[in-house]
Enzyme design. Structure first.
Site, PDB file in Angstrom:
ATOM      1  N   GLU A 284       0.855  -1.189   0.000  1.00  0.00           N
ATOM      2  CA  GLU A 284       0.000   0.000   0.000  1.00  0.00           C
ATOM      3  C   GLU A 284       0.892   1.240   0.000  1.00  0.00           C
ATOM      4  O   GLU A 284       1.955   1.246   0.630  1.00  0.00           O
ATOM      5  CB  GLU A 284      -0.867  -0.025   1.264  1.00  0.00           C
ATOM      6  CG  GLU A 284      -1.778   1.174   1.446  1.00  0.00           C
ATOM      7  CD  GLU A 284      -2.452   1.172   2.812  1.00  0.00           C
ATOM      8  OE1 GLU A 284      -3.590   1.663   2.914  1.00  0.00           O
ATOM      9  OE2 GLU A 284      -1.824   0.677   3.788  1.00  0.00           O
ATOM     10  N   LYS A 344      -9.762   0.268  -1.977  1.00  0.00           N
ATOM     11  CA  LYS A 344      -9.986  -0.090  -0.577  1.00  0.00           C
ATOM     12  C   LYS A 344     -11.398   0.287  -0.144  1.00  0.00           C
ATOM     13  O   LYS A 344     -11.848   1.417  -0.356  1.00  0.00           O
ATOM     14  CB  LYS A 344      -8.947   0.634   0.291  1.00  0.00           C
ATOM     15  CG  LYS A 344      -8.927   0.240   1.757  1.00  0.00           C
ATOM     16  CD  LYS A 344      -7.789   0.967   2.460  1.00  0.00           C
ATOM     17  CE  LYS A 344      -7.646   0.566   3.916  1.00  0.00           C
ATOM     18  NZ  LYS A 344      -6.514   1.270   4.565  1.00  0.00           N
ATOM     19  N   CYS A 394      -4.376  -3.400   4.106  1.00  0.00           N
ATOM     20  CA  CYS A 394      -3.993  -2.891   5.427  1.00  0.00           C
ATOM     21  C   CYS A 394      -5.102  -3.036   6.478  1.00  0.00           C
ATOM     22  O   CYS A 394      -5.413  -4.144   6.918  1.00  0.00           O
ATOM     23  CB  CYS A 394      -3.538  -1.440   5.287  1.00  0.00           C
ATOM     24  SG  CYS A 394      -2.597  -0.804   6.702  1.00  0.00           S
TER      25      CYS A 394
END
Length: 522
Positions: A284, A344, A394
């Site tokens: 990321e 995301k 994440c």
């Protein structure tokens, strides 16, 4: 000092109140019990301290009135959350860390308030463990979209309870740990009170033995075979020039680092020092310069992809037509360039988004560092050689439903690009790696963890780590991993185990409250 509204109250026997020193000792024990559970979390491997902490908590809550139980539960939560979440204040200070810890501790206190009520019912220990699961469910939803970081399952990547994730996911692991701990506490309490009749000890003893036995028995059932073949993966950790909130200001340097480390890997492949990967995962924020709009970034990434000769999944900040940023993973083909994207879906509040920005600005100007990102709306699987790579970015790895949706979308491998540079050398990255290990077992997939600054890792489907990096060190992990299409029982059941457990817990609470009111009337 604990606020009066949630402070523990002394037990009353007849007209004589317990000494204040006794209440203070109980309060310290509650803090200590929470600290024991904290110590069970990685980077330590003391998984068995979690049930011990629950044992102390269960003893403290036995026979408590709801207000007192809330107070002890809050203190237990503070003992757990304050050290566990210390990384949230690494660069912004106590203004973020302590309020978050207190709020999460209060949410821990809520189920603790209910535990003494349901333990008066038949099967009370089981119901109490279910109430704990319901409390974790509450924390996964509230506030600001939930914060399930401190789920008990994430303390168990080293212990036998981990195996249960393949059957019922993180809720079943939490239930088993809580039940074993509460049973242990009830055994100790009864022994201290000299209640040693076999009929009195049988139920708490079974509460300890059955979860442990079930966890051990489940171990051989955890699938690890390569039922869809194997691929060689590479996780590239380019590193950042320096840790801190300003790492985004180093955008070009971070991108250069990942390009450079990939080109070094390509050179190692040509020299025979490293195996040729079939696919590469970058972290990321590997390119916070939008390569779809910036020609220089595009050319750098394209050159790296051509050099290594295989697809790269890379984390980038992409600007939409609305001029707002997206935290995106781009699939970059060495011949065709960018061919697919994943955005995301579960954004991090106070980082990628800022709820109630004007209000929180009254306490710290650091809130203006938080972004205004737009979430994605669908799970995406990248086709990379023979791999079908599910993507979880994440913070998303903490959320059961987000991971489940990605894995069940036709995947045979799971990738977690992440960026922990903001949190320095704290325990945060190890806590997140524990989540990756739990997800590997829960979904029966190998997991490739690529971090900007570490820890990057290759996790086997049984939750073991085959390779990992150090913090703030450029590295490339290359490993042959199994591809698996088989679905675990946890995947097939989906959210139903948690829903059933929460429903039973709420029903038990309703019965317990009704019974308590009826007894008061009498």
């Amino acid at each position: 000092m604990v606020a009066p509204a949630i402070s523990p109250e002394p037990e009353v026997t007849g007209s004589a109140a317990r000494p204040r020193a006794w209440v203070a000792a109980r309060a310290l024990a509650a803090l200590g019990a929470g600290a024991l559970v904290y110590l069970s979390f990685p980077p330590r491997t003391l998984w068995w301290l979690a049930p011990v902490g629950f044992a102390v908590l269960g003893w403290l809550l036995h026979g408590r009135r709801p207000r007192a139980a809330l107070g002890y539960g809050f203190l237990f939560g503070m003992g757990l959350m304050t050290p566990l979440l210390a990384w949230t204040g690494i660069f912004v200070g106590a203004v973020a860390w302590l309020p978050l810890s207190a709020l999460e501790a209060l949410l821990v206190g809520v189920p603790c308030m209910a535990i003494p009520l349901v333990t008066r019912l038949r099967g009370g220990l089981v119901l109490a463990a279910l109430v704990w699961v319901a409390g974790e469910y509450l924390r996964s939803l509230f506030p600001f979209g939930g914060f399930p970081w401190a789920k008990i399952a994430f303390s168990q990547p080293e212990g036998p309870f981990l195996h249960l994730a393949a059957l019922g996911g993180t809720p079943l692991v939490a239930f088993a740990v809580a039940l074993a701990g509460l049973g242990l506490g009830d055994l100790a309490r009864r022994a201290a009170a000299r209640e040693t009749a076999p009929r009195l000890l049988a139920v708490p003893a079974l509460a300890v033995i059955i979860p442990l036995a079930a966890a051990v028995a489940t171990g051989p059932l955890v699938g690890t075979d390569a039922d869809a073949g194997e691929v060689t993966v590479a996780a590239v950790q380019g590193n950042v020039p320096r840790a801190g909130l300003d790492f985004n200001a180093q955008r070009r340097a971070v991108l250069d680092n990942h390009v450079r480390r990939t080109e070094q890997l390509a050179a190692d492949v040509r020299s025979g020092a490293a195996a040729q990967p079939d696919l590469v995962i970058w972290p990321e924020n590997a390119s916070d310069i939008d390569p779809l709009r910036n020609r220089d970034a595009y050319q750098l990434i394209d050159k790296a992809a051509k050099d290594i000769g295989v697809p790269i999944a890379l984390g980038a900040v992409v600007i939409g037509d609305d001029k707002l940023p997206r935290n995106t993973v781009i699939l970059w083909d060495p011949q065709r360039g960018p061919v697919d994207t994943y955005t995301k879906r579960q954004l991090q509040p106070f980082g990628e988004t800022m709820p109630m920005r004007s209000f929180f600005r009254l306490f710290s100007s650091a809130v203006d560092r938080a972004g205004n990102f737009v979430p994605g709306d669908k799970a995406t699987v990248f086709a990379m050689d023979d791999a079908r790579v599910a993507l979880v970015t994440c913070y998303e790895v903490a959320f059961d439903g987000v991971v489940r949706d990605s894995v069940r979308n036709g995947s045979n491998l799971l990738a977690v690009p992440t960026n922990n540079a903001t949190f320095g050398r704290s325990e945060m990255t190890y806590q997140q790696l524990a989540m990756d290990r739990v997800r590997a077992v829960e979904h029966g997939r190998a997991v490739v963890v690529a971090a900007t600054s570490g820890v990057s890792a290759i996790v086997r489907p049984d939750g073991s780590v085959s390779k990992s990096t150090d913090l703030f060190t450029p590295a490339a992990l290359v490993e042959r991993v199994p591809l698996r299409t088989a679905t675990t029982i946890a995947d097939r059941l989906g959210a139903w185990p948690e829903r059933v457990m929460v429903a039973i817990a709420l029903a038990a609470l309703v019965v317990a409250v009704a019974r308590a009111r009826r007894d008061q009337v009498k």
